[in-house]
Motif scaffolding. Structure first.
Motif, PDB file in Angstrom:
ATOM      1  N   LEU A 157       0.946   2.845   1.495  1.00  0.00           N
ATOM      2  CA  LEU A 157       0.543   1.767   2.419  1.00  0.00           C
ATOM      3  C   LEU A 157       1.008   0.383   1.955  1.00  0.00           C
ATOM      4  O   LEU A 157       1.742  -0.315   2.659  1.00  0.00           O
ATOM      5  N   ARG A 158       0.579  -0.042   0.767  1.00  0.00           N
ATOM      6  CA  ARG A 158       0.919  -1.413   0.343  1.00  0.00           C
ATOM      7  C   ARG A 158       2.383  -1.524  -0.068  1.00  0.00           C
ATOM      8  O   ARG A 158       2.995  -2.580   0.066  1.00  0.00           O
ATOM      9  N   GLY A 159       2.939  -0.419  -0.579  1.00  0.00           N
ATOM     10  CA  GLY A 159       4.374  -0.407  -0.887  1.00  0.00           C
ATOM     11  C   GLY A 159       5.181  -0.614   0.382  1.00  0.00           C
ATOM     12  O   GLY A 159       6.174  -1.353   0.398  1.00  0.00           O
ATOM     13  N   GLY A 160       4.747   0.020   1.466  1.00  0.00           N
ATOM     14  CA  GLY A 160       5.420  -0.145   2.758  1.00  0.00           C
ATOM     15  C   GLY A 160       5.349  -1.591   3.225  1.00  0.00           C
ATOM     16  O   GLY A 160       6.325  -2.156   3.726  1.00  0.00           O
ATOM     17  N   ALA A 161       4.182  -2.210   3.033  1.00  0.00           N
ATOM     18  CA  ALA A 161       4.016  -3.609   3.439  1.00  0.00           C
ATOM     19  C   ALA A 161       4.925  -4.509   2.601  1.00  0.00           C
ATOM     20  O   ALA A 161       5.465  -5.509   3.095  1.00  0.00           O
ATOM     21  N   ALA A 162       5.117  -4.148   1.331  1.00  0.00           N
ATOM     22  CA  ALA A 162       6.003  -4.936   0.456  1.00  0.00           C
ATOM     23  C   ALA A 162       7.443  -4.822   0.942  1.00  0.00           C
ATOM     24  O   ALA A 162       8.195  -5.810   0.938  1.00  0.00           O
ATOM     25  N   LEU A 163       7.831  -3.634   1.393  1.00  0.00           N
ATOM     26  CA  LEU A 163       9.212  -3.441   1.880  1.00  0.00           C
ATOM     27  C   LEU A 163       9.428  -4.198   3.188  1.00  0.00           C
ATOM     28  O   LEU A 163      10.488  -4.790   3.408  1.00  0.00           O
ATOM     29  N   LEU A 164       8.420  -4.193   4.041  1.00  0.00           N
ATOM     30  CA  LEU A 164       8.507  -4.959   5.286  1.00  0.00           C
ATOM     31  C   LEU A 164       8.670  -6.451   4.953  1.00  0.00           C
ATOM     32  O   LEU A 164       9.522  -7.144   5.519  1.00  0.00           O
ATOM     33  N   THR A 165       7.862  -6.921   4.005  1.00  0.00           N
ATOM     34  CA  THR A 165       7.927  -8.324   3.578  1.00  0.00           C
ATOM     35  C   THR A 165       9.315  -8.658   3.043  1.00  0.00           C
ATOM     36  O   THR A 165       9.922  -9.669   3.421  1.00  0.00           O
ATOM     37  N   ALA A 166       9.834  -7.779   2.186  1.00  0.00           N
ATOM     38  CA  ALA A 166      11.163  -8.026   1.605  1.00  0.00           C
ATOM     39  C   ALA A 166      12.232  -8.011   2.697  1.00  0.00           C
ATOM     40  O   ALA A 166      13.154  -8.844   2.689  1.00  0.00           O
ATOM     41  N   ARG A 191       4.146   5.792   9.143  1.00  0.00           N
ATOM     42  CA  ARG A 191       2.779   6.352   9.175  1.00  0.00           C
ATOM     43  C   ARG A 191       1.943   5.737   8.049  1.00  0.00           C
ATOM     44  O   ARG A 191       0.727   5.573   8.193  1.00  0.00           O
ATOM     45  N   HIS A 192       2.596   5.382   6.942  1.00  0.00           N
ATOM     46  CA  HIS A 192       1.858   4.725   5.850  1.00  0.00           C
ATOM     47  C   HIS A 192       1.355   3.354   6.306  1.00  0.00           C
ATOM     48  O   HIS A 192       0.189   3.005   6.118  1.00  0.00           O
ATOM     49  N   LEU A 193       2.248   2.582   6.911  1.00  0.00           N
ATOM     50  CA  LEU A 193       1.931   1.217   7.347  1.00  0.00           C
ATOM     51  C   LEU A 193       0.823   1.232   8.406  1.00  0.00           C
ATOM     52  O   LEU A 193      -0.104   0.417   8.371  1.00  0.00           O
ATOM     53  N   ASP A 194       0.926   2.187   9.327  1.00  0.00           N
ATOM     54  CA  ASP A 194      -0.026   2.251  10.445  1.00  0.00           C
ATOM     55  C   ASP A 194      -1.432   2.655   9.998  1.00  0.00           C
ATOM     56  O   ASP A 194      -2.379   2.524  10.757  1.00  0.00           O
ATOM     57  N   ARG A 195      -1.549   3.147   8.777  1.00  0.00           N
ATOM     58  CA  ARG A 195      -2.880   3.468   8.265  1.00  0.00           C
ATOM     59  C   ARG A 195      -3.695   2.198   8.053  1.00  0.00           C
ATOM     60  O   ARG A 195      -4.922   2.239   8.133  1.00  0.00           O
ATOM     61  N   GLY A 196      -3.003   1.091   7.735  1.00  0.00           N
ATOM     62  CA  GLY A 196      -3.755  -0.095   7.315  1.00  0.00           C
ATOM     63  C   GLY A 196      -3.452  -1.388   8.041  1.00  0.00           C
ATOM     64  O   GLY A 196      -4.142  -2.377   7.813  1.00  0.00           O
ATOM     65  N   TYR A 197      -2.403  -1.421   8.869  1.00  0.00           N
ATOM     66  CA  TYR A 197      -2.064  -2.674   9.555  1.00  0.00           C
ATOM     67  C   TYR A 197      -2.091  -2.466  11.058  1.00  0.00           C
ATOM     68  O   TYR A 197      -1.455  -1.536  11.563  1.00  0.00           O
ATOM     69  N   GLN A 198      -2.822  -3.354  11.736  1.00  0.00           N
ATOM     70  CA  GLN A 198      -2.879  -3.292  13.200  1.00  0.00           C
ATOM     71  C   GLN A 198      -1.631  -3.968  13.756  1.00  0.00           C
ATOM     72  O   GLN A 198      -1.410  -5.155  13.508  1.00  0.00           O
ATOM     73  N   VAL A 199      -0.825  -3.212  14.468  1.00  0.00           N
ATOM     74  CA  VAL A 199       0.445  -3.673  15.080  1.00  0.00           C
ATOM     75  C   VAL A 199       1.118  -4.818  14.310  1.00  0.00           C
ATOM     76  O   VAL A 199       1.286  -5.919  14.846  1.00  0.00           O
TER      77      VAL A 199
END
Ligand code: UD1
Length: 416
Positions: free
Chosen positions: A368-377, A391-399
């Motif tokens: 989840l948070r690794g995915g958010a880091a990649l999106l940020t990068a 699917r990892h990102l969608d577990r914790g971030y709303q759209v």
């Protein structure tokens, strides 16, 4: 997700409700045996699974927008199959709730992000100390409590968030008083206690974070508003920082981020704080924050580590990350390196040498948070980054793509 990097994020967005708060609250609703309405509930895959689990147990559970209605009066079973349990870690919090409400519980081992070993031994030890018979076999945890659970003094070896939640849920309807020394002090724990107090529980929090829970005979339903998500806050602040932008997060509570905010200032970001908003203005180039050691609250949250790593990847200088909670928090480092980051990982230590520019690549969410880091990068990488494993990102971030688009990012979800 297709990300055209390089656009500075600008503007204001509201912050979603906290995933790690609403998940244990949904399990706690089982204890009330009545109707609870939760406001500010984020629309997430993890929430969907908790609601599906509640329905499997015979409860009514519905989400409309950001409001969830749960009625746990008609609970008809106390077992949870593996397909629900495996999808998230918080499913284990049902254990304390079910054994307290029904006198028994039979659940498979929980899943969640792969961050290394994530045992449940603290949860099991707590329940045993409270007089619950626990058997672990065939991949299942089976609990029985012939009478009411007994309140006892508990002292945790480590301030585990999940184990503290198990202790709280087992204690609120127990016979007598439970004290929890060395309890986790995360704001999400406070939020769970606030919810339970609204339902009639008697919980006192000491200044040192210890808890005193006086068991009551019954709880009632309530209407409750879930706290804002401090890790989603760090995510959008990091995205603003790496793109050289200026973003205001409405609803973000600086009081929940006392360790992270000074670190953001060390990177050269300017912060404007009100009790329920954070505005970040990024410098032309970030400065490396030097050292980032994750700790239990009120330290730097382990979940913020990957996001700060994305920032360090493009900062001027070297940053050393020391992860003190999980064995394997840096799984996203190899993917960040595909974008041109220079990161060396040795067990729980990562050394990040900041580069001037990241370059687009195909990368996959590792967790989840690794995915958010990649999106940020990806938002600051030159070119078009493609991020898979959403699917990892969608577990914790709303759209997340919608909020990022509102801030001017060029991000879209591609149908597969
Ligand atoms: C929660 C959060 C997660 C966050 C973590 C630490 C939720 C849904 N998840 O996870 O996002 O990263 O807190 O802030 O709220 N441990 C054991 N035995 C146990 C329980 C835990 O050894 O029975 C260990 C874990 O392996 C880990 C450490 O204790 O090394 C901390 O885990 P814990 O605080 O329990 O995290 P979670 O509740 O799983």
């Amino acid at each position: 997700m297709v990300i055209e990097g390089g656009r500075p994020l600008r503007g204001e967005i509201p912050l979603q409700g906290a995933k790690n708060s609403v998940l244990p609250i949904l399990a706690a609703a089982v204890l009330t045996g009545s109707r609870c309405r939760l406001r500010n509930c984020p629309q997430l895959r993890d929430v969907d699974i908790m609601l599906e689990t509640l329905r499997y147990l015979g409860c009514r559970a519905e989400q409309q927008g950001n409001t969830v209605e749960v009625d746990t009066a008609a609970i008809s079973r106390c077992d949870i199959p593996e397909e629900y349990m495996r999808q998230l870690r918080s499913s284990v919090i049902f254990l304390g709730a079910l054994v307290s409400r029904c006198g028994q519980a039979d659940v498979a081992y929980p899943g969640g992000c792969d961050l290394g070993a994530r045992p449940v031994d603290y949860h099991v030890a707590i329940l045993r100390q409270m007089g619950v018979q626990v058997e672990e076999s065939g991949g299942r945890i089976v609990c029985r409590s012939p009478g009411r659970i007994t309140g006892v003094p508990l002292s945790l070896l480590f301030p585990s968030v999940g184990a503290t939640e198990t202790a709280i849920l087992a204690a609120v309807l127990a016979e007598g008083t439970t004290t929890v020394v060395h309890a986790a002090r995360e704001p999400e724990i406070r939020d769970l206690c606030r919810f339970l107090r609204c339902c009639g529980a008697r919980i006192r929090t000491g200044r040192d974070g210890s808890l005193e829970i006086e068991g009551v005979a019954a709880l009632h339903g309530c209407t409750f508003s879930v706290m804002p998500d401090r890790i989603a806050a760090v995510t959008y602040l990091a995205a603003a920082a790496v793109t050289g932008g200026e973003v205001r997060l409405k609803g973000a509570r600086p009081a929940h981020l006392t360790a992270v905010l000074p670190l953001l200032e060390q990177t050269g970001c300017r912060l404007l704080l009100t009790p329920d908003s954070i505005t970040l203005t990024a410098p032309a180039r970030l400065r490396a924050p030097g050292t980032v050691c994750t700790m239990p609250y009120p330290g730097i949250p382990t979940d913020a580590g990957p996001l700060l790593m994305a920032m360090a990847s493009v900062a001027d200088g070297t940053t050393v990350f020391v992860e003190n909670i999980f064995e394997n928090r840096f799984r996203c480092a190899a993917e960040l390196c595909r974008l041109g980051a220079r990161i060396r990982v040795e067990n729980r230590v990562a050394v990040v040498q900041g580069v001037e520019q990241l370059y687009a690549a195909h990368v996959a969410c590792t967790d989840l948070r690794g995915g958010a880091a990649l999106l940020t990068a990806g938002l600051c990488a030159q070119g078009t980054t493609v991020l898979t494993g959403l699917r990892h990102l969608d577990r914790g971030y709303q759209v997340p793509e919608i909020y990022l688009q509102k801030l001017g990012a060029c991000v879209r979800r591609r149908d597969v």
